[in-house]
Design an enzyme around this catalytic site. Structure first.
Site, PDB file in Angstrom:
ATOM      1  N   ASP A   1      -4.362   2.140   2.213  1.00  0.00           N
ATOM      2  CA  ASP A   1      -5.546   2.894   1.833  1.00  0.00           C
ATOM      3  C   ASP A   1      -6.296   2.101   0.769  1.00  0.00           C
ATOM      4  OD1 ASP A   1      -7.195   5.333   1.600  1.00  0.00           O
ATOM      5  OD2 ASP A   1      -6.273   5.484  -0.372  1.00  0.00           O
TER       6      ASP A   1
ATOM      7  N   ASP B   1      -9.604   2.499  -1.586  1.00  0.00           N
ATOM      8  CA  ASP B   1     -10.572   3.493  -2.020  1.00  0.00           C
ATOM      9  C   ASP B   1     -11.515   2.853  -3.036  1.00  0.00           C
ATOM     10  OD1 ASP B   1     -11.915   5.731  -3.046  1.00  0.00           O
ATOM     11  OD2 ASP B   1     -10.188   7.011  -2.620  1.00  0.00           O
TER      12      ASP B   1
ATOM     13  N   ASP C   1      -3.904   1.391  -2.485  1.00  0.00           N
ATOM     14  CA  ASP C   1      -3.214   2.448  -3.207  1.00  0.00           C
ATOM     15  C   ASP C   1      -1.755   2.441  -2.752  1.00  0.00           C
ATOM     16  OD1 ASP C   1      -2.061   4.760  -4.110  1.00  0.00           O
ATOM     17  OD2 ASP C   1      -3.731   6.069  -3.550  1.00  0.00           O
TER      18      ASP C   1
END
Ligand SMILES: [Zn+2]
Ligand SMILES: [Zn+2]
Lengths: 351, 366
Positions: B91, B93, B275
């Site tokens: 992930d 972000d 992450d």
């Protein structure tokens, strides 16, 4: 009849390796060693009582004593190959009869370290390490059959797929073993032969340990009594001192039980146990002896690790993980008494 | 839930139903969705495309999730599911990249539901508000740069070629890997992979800088053509002759600590900023590709880096809707620019109306 086979099917039965007598002497934990013994026609009773096998019995005990002292059993000159093989098998039987689990792990670790030396030199010598080769060497076959690691040779180095590496490397705490500090390319991790066998040490140890646990032996064998009582003496040094009982939640009781049996408690379990007891107000000196049963017990390391749990997280000490977290780590052993709690620290409160 | 958003979701799942496919090994996964008014519905099992389409057309939910994990019994409570493996997920972000432009495209939604861009609400004086970030090309581009680094490391070093990147529908990307080699890995092993791709935890020995004075091994810095991290670090920090001799000198005089600090400085530059919490969680449910993200009204779609995801993922329709909006910041969406809007009625394309509703910047007209 001596059978060091799987009683409870610990692992699916694998296809037999073609292993020579000299290879069995180096790796007597392979179940082919049991077959070898069967083929020679000697029985457990023979090994236990026949004067001709006195040297086998002594060597079996010597292997166990070496393990108790944290040494690796090595003799100056190699003995006759059958003696090397039988003495290992007999040591397993003696340990099983003694049912001193604290000694199982020690013995397994010492024998794993012994095997490591042979594995390393075989790996260096063996130009047939490559998996694709039908005649690949015994080390590549052991790694593949026992530990599902497919190694390849590349020059002087050994390579293995990243996932295989990770399944064995995460047990190490040293930063050198982190994947990021390894030579990695094209999905393969590159290791020296020494590193490759070191990587597998604890897997070899648990394999040997499972051979003891699953060995089928009668409750006692005439002729082995004095050896068994010697093991009991040796084991006393590693059995945990007074264990805490009382109002501990089942996860904590289970972890203590694992250590008492001399089995390996994973890092996450040690973290849970250490943080729980520290937060319950126990001192480091009170907690450390609990870890005595661990196969890799080392007093200084244990004290150091407990200290870092106590002083970590910015000085306030780590807290014990929540029930949810423990569930994901397979450390939760919930009972009806756990109803309504979300943290081990809440166990038994308000009642 | 807003009636406008509800009807747009119904239309979306009606018109696009045929395009929506259940993921590989769907029967082994846990599905879940958000049901307005009652919360998350989890532990659902979906057998195939038809089962998924039925669920979507019946509920037209604002959020739909699917586990990366495979279970023997996905519909049972977590403890009884029996974990069998999980896709490897990364992930990225934009929020975590903390670019300086973030303040310029953030607004605050006050507890009184008015929107402003200050610490204190000019309407009611409250300091309680929630930050909402609006689309920013710089931020999403920076997030994509991280994905490109990640994909390269996965392929070159870890031998993973089948990774698929998705625009999350909000401010980042998800990278999914369905690989028979990695699906059995547990959290600890995944943390090692997360640390690997982000170059976290590297020690000076890796790049040939000496351990310390006692060891007296001369520094032999990594070469740019070395495979993996040593080479990547050398290309970044040791590319020129001058840089190499500087690093060597520095490692000898400053010792291990300094060499270690240099590696840590390089990590966010040459490593992929992911992450790690997402990668290590093997029980999480993730937004399902092809569905709408209820935080934005944009769809989670596969992304290969060409064009503007804020245009491509605005799929709720361009026909106008009237909403009561308040948005002190301009934003670009669906290829057009919107705002700033003073508190009041505006007519905007359906996707922009949905976007503002999802962000709490607009509501249905009374
Ligand atoms: Zn307000
Ligand atoms: Zn920005």
């Amino acid at each position: 009849m001596l059978e060091v086979g799987e009683d409870e099917p610990a692992a699916p039965r694998r296809k037999k390796l073609e292993v020579g007598e000299d290879e069995l002497a180096r790796y007597p934990f392979l179940d082919e060693a049991g077959d070898y013994m069967k083929d020679t026609g000697f029985s457990l009773e023979d090994l236990a009582a026949d004067p001709a096998f006195g040297r086998v019995r002594d060597m079996a005990l010597a292997r166990i004593e070496a393990a108790a002292e944290g040494r690796v059993f090595m003799k100056g000159a190699p003995d006759e190959l059958p003696v090397e093989i039988y003495s290992f098998l007999l040591a397993v039987v003696m340990l099983k009869i003694s049912s001193r689990r604290a000694m199982y792990g020690r013995f397994a670790l010492a024998e794993a370290r012994r095997a490591e030396r042979f594995l390393e030199s075989d790996l260096r010598r063996d130009t047939r390490a490559s998996m694709g080769d039908a005649t690949r060497g015994v080390v590549a076959r052991i790694m593949h059959d026992l530990f599902e690691v497919d190694i390849e040779r590349d020059g002087d180095d050994i390579t293995m797929p990243v996932p295989s590496y990770l399944l064995h490397s995460t047990g190490f705490h040293e930063r050198e073993w982190k994947l990021v500090n390894r030579r990695v390319s094209g999905g393969m991790v590159r290791l020296t032969p020494r590193e490759a066998v070191r990587l597998l040490r604890s897997a070899v140890a648990s394999y040997i340990s499972s051979r003891i646990t699953s060995a089928r032996t009668p409750p006692s064998v005439p002729g082995l009594e004095k050896y068994v009582s010697r093991i009991t003496e040796l084991a006393a040094a590693f059995e945990p001192a007074a264990s805490y009982t009382g109002e501990y939640p089942p996860c904590i009781k289970h972890a203590i039980g694992v250590l008492e049996k001399g089995e390996n408690l994973p890092h996450s379990g040690r973290f849970m146990l250490g943080t729980y007891l520290l937060n319950a107000g126990k001192s480091i000196e009170e907690i450390a002896p609990l870890f005595k049963g661990a196969p890799d017990y080392n007093e200084n390391t244990t004290l150091y690790q407990l200290r870092s749990l106590k002083e970590g997280a910015g000085g306030s000490g780590y807290s014990c993980p929540s029930c949810d977290k423990l569930r994901t780590q397979d450390l939760c052993h919930e009972t009806a008494e756990c109803a309504g709690i979300s943290h081990p620290g809440q166990f038994g409160r308000g009642r | 839930m807003s009636a406008i958003l509800g009807s747009l979701l119904k239309r979306y799942y009606f018109e696009r139903l045929a395009d929506i496919r259940a993921p590989a090994r769907a029967p082994e996964r846990e599905f879940g969705y958000f049901r307005p008014g009652s919360g998350m519905v989890r532990h659902i099992s979906v057998r195939d495309d038809a089962g998924l389409r039925l669920l979507l057309s019946q509920n037209a939910p604002p959020d739909v999730y699917c586990s990366n994990a495979y279970y023997a019994f996905p519909e049972l409570p977590m403890r009884e599911k029996e974990w069998r493996g999980a896709d490897l997920i990364f992930d990225v972000d934009a929020k975590d990249l903390a670019l300086p432009c973030r303040a310029e495209h953030a607004v605050r939604v006050c507890e009184c539901s008015r929107v402003h861009a200050r610490a204190e609400c000019p309407h009611c004086g409250s300091q309680k508000s929630q930050a909402r970030s609006l689309p920013c090309k710089k931020c999403i581009k920076a997030a994509w740069d991280e994905v490109e680094k990640l994909l390269k490391i996965l392929e070159e070093d870890l031998g993973i070629t089948g990774a698929i990147a998705y625009f999350s529908g909000n401010e980042g990307f998800h990278v999914h890997v369905e690989d028979p080699g990695t699906y059995k890995l547990g959290s600890k092993e995944r943390l090692e992979i997360a640390d690997y791709v982000s170059f976290r935890g590297a020690i000076p020995e890796l790049v040939g800088l000496p351990r310390n004075a006692e060891k007296k091994k001369p520094a032999k810095p990594a070469e740019p053509d070395n495979p993996g991290w040593p080479g990547r670090y050398a290309r970044h920090a040791l590319a020129s002759k001058a840089a190499r001799s500087r690093a060597k000198k520095e490692a000898e005089s400053g010792g291990y600590q300094l060499a270690q600090a240099r590696l840590a400085e390089a990590a966010p530059v040459i490593g992929a900023r992911i992450d790690p919490g997402v990668t290590t969680d093997v029980h999480r449910i993730f937004r399902l590709a092809g569905t709408v993200n209820g935080k934005s009204g944009l769809s989670k779609i596969p992304w290969e880096g060409e064009g503007d995801p804020y245009e491509a993922a605005a799929l709720l329709g361009g026909d106008p809707r009237e909403v009561v909006a308040e948005c002190p910041v301009r934003f670009a969406l669906g290829g057009s620019r919107f705002g700033p809007f003073e508190h009041g009625r505006v007519r905007v394309p359906a996707y922009a109306a949905a976007y503002m509703i999802c962000k709490g910047l607009a509501s249905d007209p009374a």
